[in-house]
Motif scaffolding. Structure first.
Motif, PDB file in Angstrom:
ATOM      1  N   PHE A  37       0.777  -0.955  -0.111  1.00  0.00           N
ATOM      2  CA  PHE A  37      -0.239   0.132  -0.037  1.00  0.00           C
ATOM      3  C   PHE A  37       0.822   1.282  -0.100  1.00  0.00           C
ATOM      4  O   PHE A  37       2.279   0.779   0.299  1.00  0.00           O
ATOM      5  N   PRO A  38       0.033   2.102  -0.487  1.00  0.00           N
ATOM      6  CA  PRO A  38       1.359   3.942  -0.605  1.00  0.00           C
ATOM      7  C   PRO A  38       1.378   3.875   1.021  1.00  0.00           C
ATOM      8  O   PRO A  38       0.836   3.887   1.452  1.00  0.00           O
ATOM      9  N   PRO A  39       2.750   4.164   1.787  1.00  0.00           N
ATOM     10  CA  PRO A  39       2.593   4.163   2.815  1.00  0.00           C
ATOM     11  C   PRO A  39       1.873   5.501   3.769  1.00  0.00           C
ATOM     12  O   PRO A  39       1.905   5.523   4.597  1.00  0.00           O
ATOM     13  N   SER A  40       1.931   6.752   2.628  1.00  0.00           N
ATOM     14  CA  SER A  40       0.760   7.690   3.660  1.00  0.00           C
ATOM     15  C   SER A  40      -0.550   7.045   4.030  1.00  0.00           C
ATOM     16  O   SER A  40      -0.960   7.190   5.462  1.00  0.00           O
ATOM     17  N   LEU A  41      -1.358   5.869   3.783  1.00  0.00           N
ATOM     18  CA  LEU A  41      -2.168   4.833   4.359  1.00  0.00           C
ATOM     19  C   LEU A  41      -1.863   4.553   5.943  1.00  0.00           C
ATOM     20  O   LEU A  41      -2.584   3.923   6.142  1.00  0.00           O
ATOM     21  N   LEU A  46       3.584   1.367  11.483  1.00  0.00           N
ATOM     22  CA  LEU A  46       4.679   0.857  11.051  1.00  0.00           C
ATOM     23  C   LEU A  46       5.356   1.559  12.377  1.00  0.00           C
ATOM     24  O   LEU A  46       5.254   2.654  12.749  1.00  0.00           O
ATOM     25  N   PRO A  47       6.472   0.712  12.370  1.00  0.00           N
ATOM     26  CA  PRO A  47       7.594   1.004  13.747  1.00  0.00           C
ATOM     27  C   PRO A  47       8.470   1.486  12.869  1.00  0.00           C
ATOM     28  O   PRO A  47       8.615   2.035  11.430  1.00  0.00           O
ATOM     29  N   ARG A  48       9.672   2.339  13.486  1.00  0.00           N
ATOM     30  CA  ARG A  48      10.731   3.378  12.719  1.00  0.00           C
ATOM     31  C   ARG A  48      10.840   2.986  11.672  1.00  0.00           C
ATOM     32  O   ARG A  48      11.566   1.649  11.741  1.00  0.00           O
ATOM     33  N   PRO A 625       9.731   3.153   3.667  1.00  0.00           N
ATOM     34  CA  PRO A 625       8.748   3.579   2.359  1.00  0.00           C
ATOM     35  C   PRO A 625       9.408   4.153   1.738  1.00  0.00           C
ATOM     36  O   PRO A 625       9.947   5.597   1.796  1.00  0.00           O
ATOM     37  N   ASP A 626       9.094   4.855   0.504  1.00  0.00           N
ATOM     38  CA  ASP A 626       9.180   5.653  -0.053  1.00  0.00           C
ATOM     39  C   ASP A 626       8.600   6.967  -0.573  1.00  0.00           C
ATOM     40  O   ASP A 626       7.387   6.737  -0.297  1.00  0.00           O
ATOM     41  N   PRO A 627       9.560   8.250   0.052  1.00  0.00           N
ATOM     42  CA  PRO A 627       8.532   9.588   0.563  1.00  0.00           C
ATOM     43  C   PRO A 627       7.029  10.174  -0.299  1.00  0.00           C
ATOM     44  O   PRO A 627       8.206   9.667  -1.708  1.00  0.00           O
ATOM     45  N   GLU A 628       6.455  10.415   0.021  1.00  0.00           N
ATOM     46  CA  GLU A 628       5.594  10.772  -1.372  1.00  0.00           C
ATOM     47  C   GLU A 628       5.911  11.703  -2.405  1.00  0.00           C
ATOM     48  O   GLU A 628       6.610  12.943  -1.439  1.00  0.00           O
TER      49      GLU A 628
END
Length: 745
Positions: A37-41, A46-48, A625-628
């Motif tokens: 999923f997109p990380p923003s969701l 998530l842990p650090r 995760p890749d930044p938006e």
């Protein structure tokens, strides 16, 4: 390969064709889907995140457990308060057997097997009734439609398909809460005991039930797993908390008390039966839906004991569904329950039977053991093949004549013999055999029962069972350090350039585990590649072949080696290297992760959310995760790209004009050289096309692009340790290093 033959140039040497093939077959930039999923969701869940070069985590084994258990207790307490506020029992929204049983039973990519009727079952049943005089004459026979549909319209649970693979297609009859099913429910009755365990007719987790049986006589281990089981207030609200071990860390979960039953509710099978007083419904419930015998999956022997089905449900939940725990290895189950480290080996390969016996005696309780039988077409002396067993006890005793005899006590998770009378050992020291004199019955405090428990000699154990699983247990005196990374795995693989560096500062026993992510937790998203682990432990700077231990999976444990392999060794202070080696298989018939996401986001979005989140949480150990992307920066980038493209295009036009002018000024070649010039131009054009083909990653339909996530876990009895990752980070890290060529093979 036939499709490639037409692309080869007959005038090219064989070596160039081979080189061209590998250029197309092997990806120049291997990659792996590390988020569903997109990380923003889900970033708040998530842990650090860590980078590939993250610093290792070092924790006390006991304190890390206590942190997880405390979170589970607090969550249960909050749920209990809310239940009292609403005057309603707890219903688990993430694993609701009553509201969404399909997703709790079946995996992400499960498809129903094709129906195949079994009319012979009906015919045999009617003939049995006739032969016993229960059907007389031509009187009409009343048949429940629901039962008949189940027989004629579906395969049975254990029936194999055309390729011999059993289908998992469970159909429980009903779902009810603990206090509805049991007359006087108790989480435990007279403590935890292996004799409590009954494998359900529809359970396919004998490996895990055997793991439970190997530890359930250890009260301290069971209480670490069942965090809130004996809390009467929580049980009244229908909420239970458990703690398990996953990928080198403790994980807690909370469930409600809904359980699956074999029989459907009376209202679904009664048809036109007249029951104004409800007496027939109550009798049906009493006979078919009351007590442990009514459960669809595993149950306790005591009709009012509940700890096993609730523990099994919690274990299924953290894996996503009951289907995910179908099939496995005893050692894996013990690891998941205790945080221990299992070693598997073939019993016929044992070097020192005396040394193994000392471990089986297990003074100090450092180990637990499991067994299985594999390879034979049929069972041995009453024991089932392709089945897991628990080793409960090993004792060396003297007989009436003073002779020492080595005996082992073993249990089958079935908990009883089957209809053919199999399930327990039928050789020497089996129940009722001549070896059981009053002297021995009293000495071992043993009674003959149909409970799956039996004794046999140590020698018979070695000759009857195939593999033994030895799991070392840890306590608060141990520290665990771990480091995760990702590696590109080449088609032709050796020991990787990327390696783990361990600095040990105090002499002592060290347990080293090379692991990969447990794909059981995100079944359906494991992808097309399977990885088999190997490693070498050596002192830093050691000469090729001068290793301390070398772990290579053997035939009997190659399946479990896909999850982890380990080495236990005494080390002096110093710096050591762990060199991983990963061999890989690719199954093009399996769906790739991106295809599963696209297809099941529409077919079953709720299940994809559940399994996909487990995937993302697991991979967050390694991948950041890749930044938006920001819109403005993208616009700038696009503008910059367009400007650069315009400049290149302008330069190309100017160069072309210049070349055309130069060509016009030159004299045309003589007639006798014209053919030679044309041939050179054709050859150059062909070479250019070949180069373009070799440069395209997606030309070959089965391109190799394997990336594995691996971790190193180190246990030792002090916290004085440093763990890190070293080695090349370029595309060559999947290739073998110099030592691998001599590797000490």
């Amino acid at each position: 390969m036939d499709s490639l033959a037409g692309e080869r140039r007959p005038n090219k040497p064989p070596q160039e064709n081979i080189t061209s093939f590998w250029n197309r077959f092997i990806s120049k930039s291997p990659s792996k889907a590390h988020t569903i999923f997109p990380p923003s969701l889900y970033s708040s869940l998530l842990p650090r995140p860590t980078s590939q070069a993250s610093s290792s985590s070092v924790q006390n084994f006991g304190s890390s457990y206590e942190e997880t258990a405390s979170r589970v207790r607090n969550r249960v307490a909050r749920i209990v308060r809310d239940c009292h506020r609403t005057n309603s029992k707890y219903t688990d929204p993430d694993f609701d057997l009553r509201g969404n049983s399909s997703d709790c039973l079946l995996g992400l990519t499960w498809d129903a097997p094709p129906a195949r009727g079994n009319p012979r079952d009906v015919k045999d049943a009617i003939e049995t009734l006739e032969n016993n005089g229960l059907l007389i004459g031509d009187q009409p026979l009343t048949v429940h439609r629901h039962a008949l549909k189940n027989v004629l319209g579906r395969r049975r649970l254990w029936e194999a398909d055309a390729e011999g693979v059993p289908d998992y297609d469970p159909h429980p009859g009903a779902t009810h809460r603990v206090d509805w099913i049991y007359e006087d429910p108790k989480f435990i009755v007279d403590g935890y005991d292996s004799s409590d365990i009954l494998q359900g007719n529809h359970s396919m987790d004998c490996w895990w039930l055997s793991a439970v049986a190997t530890i359930c006589h250890r009260l301290e281990l069971m209480e670490r797993i069942c965090v809130t089981g004996k809390d009467e207030e929580a049980a009244e609200c229908g909420v239970y908390g458990f703690v398990f071990w996953r990928d080198g860390a403790w994980i807690g979960t909370v469930i409600d008390d809904q359980l699956l039953l074999k029989a459907p509710d009376f209202a679904n099978v009664s048809g036109d039966i007249h029951d104004p007083s409800n007496s027939k419904a109550w009798k049906f419930r009493k006979d078919n839906q009351t007590g442990s015998k009514a459960l669809f999956f595993a149950a306790c022997r005591d009709e009012n004991e509940t700890w096993l089905p609730l523990l099994e449900k919690a274990y299924a939940k953290i894996h996503g569904d009951y289907n995910a725990i179908w099939g496995g290895w005893v050692g894996e189950g013990v690891e998941d329950l205790t945080g221990g480290v299992s070693t598997e080996f073939a019993l016929e390969d044992v070097l020192s039977k005396g040394r193994l016996w000392k471990e089986l005696i297990n003074e100090g309780g450092k180990f637990v053991f499991g067994l299985d039988i594999l390879g034979a077409s049929e069972g041995k002396n009453g024991l089932a093949n392709a089945h897991a067993y628990s080793l409960l006890e090993a004792r060396e005793e003297t007989d009436e004549d003073g002779k020492m005899i080595k005996l082992v006590k073993i249990r089958n998770p079935w908990g009883e013999k089957n209809l053919e009378g199999n399930g327990e050992w039928q050789g020497p020291w089996s129940d009722g055999s001549k070896e059981w004199t009053p002297y021995w019955l009293n000495k071992l405090n043993y009674r003959f029962e149909n409970d799956g428990v039996f004794w046999m000699t140590y020698s018979d154990m070695l000759n009857t069972f195939t593999n033994l699983y030895r799991t070392r247990l840890f306590d608060d005196s141990w520290t665990v350090a771990q480091e995760w990374t990702s590696v590109n795995v080449a088609w032709l693989s050796g020991y990787l350039q990327r390696k783990f560096i361990i600095e040990v500062k105090t002499e002592g026993t060290v347990v080293i585990v090379l692991q990969q992510l447990d794909t059981r937790y995100f079944k359906g998203l494991e992808g097309q590649y399977t990885f088999l682990l190997h490693f070498i432990l050596q002192k830093q700077g050691a000469k090729p072949g001068d290793y301390i231990c070398r772990i290579v999976p053997k035939e009997e444990n190659f399946l479990s080696a896909k999850r982890s392999i380990s080495c236990e060794v005494d080390l002096e202070p110093g710096i050591y290297e762990v060199l991983p080696k990963i061999t890989t298989d690719r199954n093009p018939e399996k769906l790739s992760v991106d295809v599963v996401v696209e297809e099941w986001a529409e077919k079953n979005p709720k299940k994809l959310r559940q399994v996909g989140l487990s995937y993302d949480l697991a991979h967050s150990k390694v991948f950041r995760p890749d930044p938006e992307p920001e819109v403005k920066s993208e616009e700038k980038k696009e503008e910059s790209t367009q400007t650069e493209d315009n400049k290149v295009a302008k330069d190309e036009v100017e160069n072309r004009i210049t070349r055309d002018e130069e060509v016009e000024k030159k004299e045309e070649p003589k007639d006798e050289n014209k053919n030679d010039v044309e041939k050179k131009e054709e050859t150059a054009e062909e070479d250019k096309k070949d180069e373009q083909i070799g440069d395209e990653d997606d030309v070959h339909p089965f391109q190799w692009s394997a990336v594995a996530v691996i971790g190193l876990r180190v246990y030792l009895q002090n916290s004085d340790i440093t763990l890190s990752v070293a080695g090349s980070k370029n595309a060559e890290e999947g290739a073998s290093v110099a030592i691998a060529a001599k590797d000490s093979e």
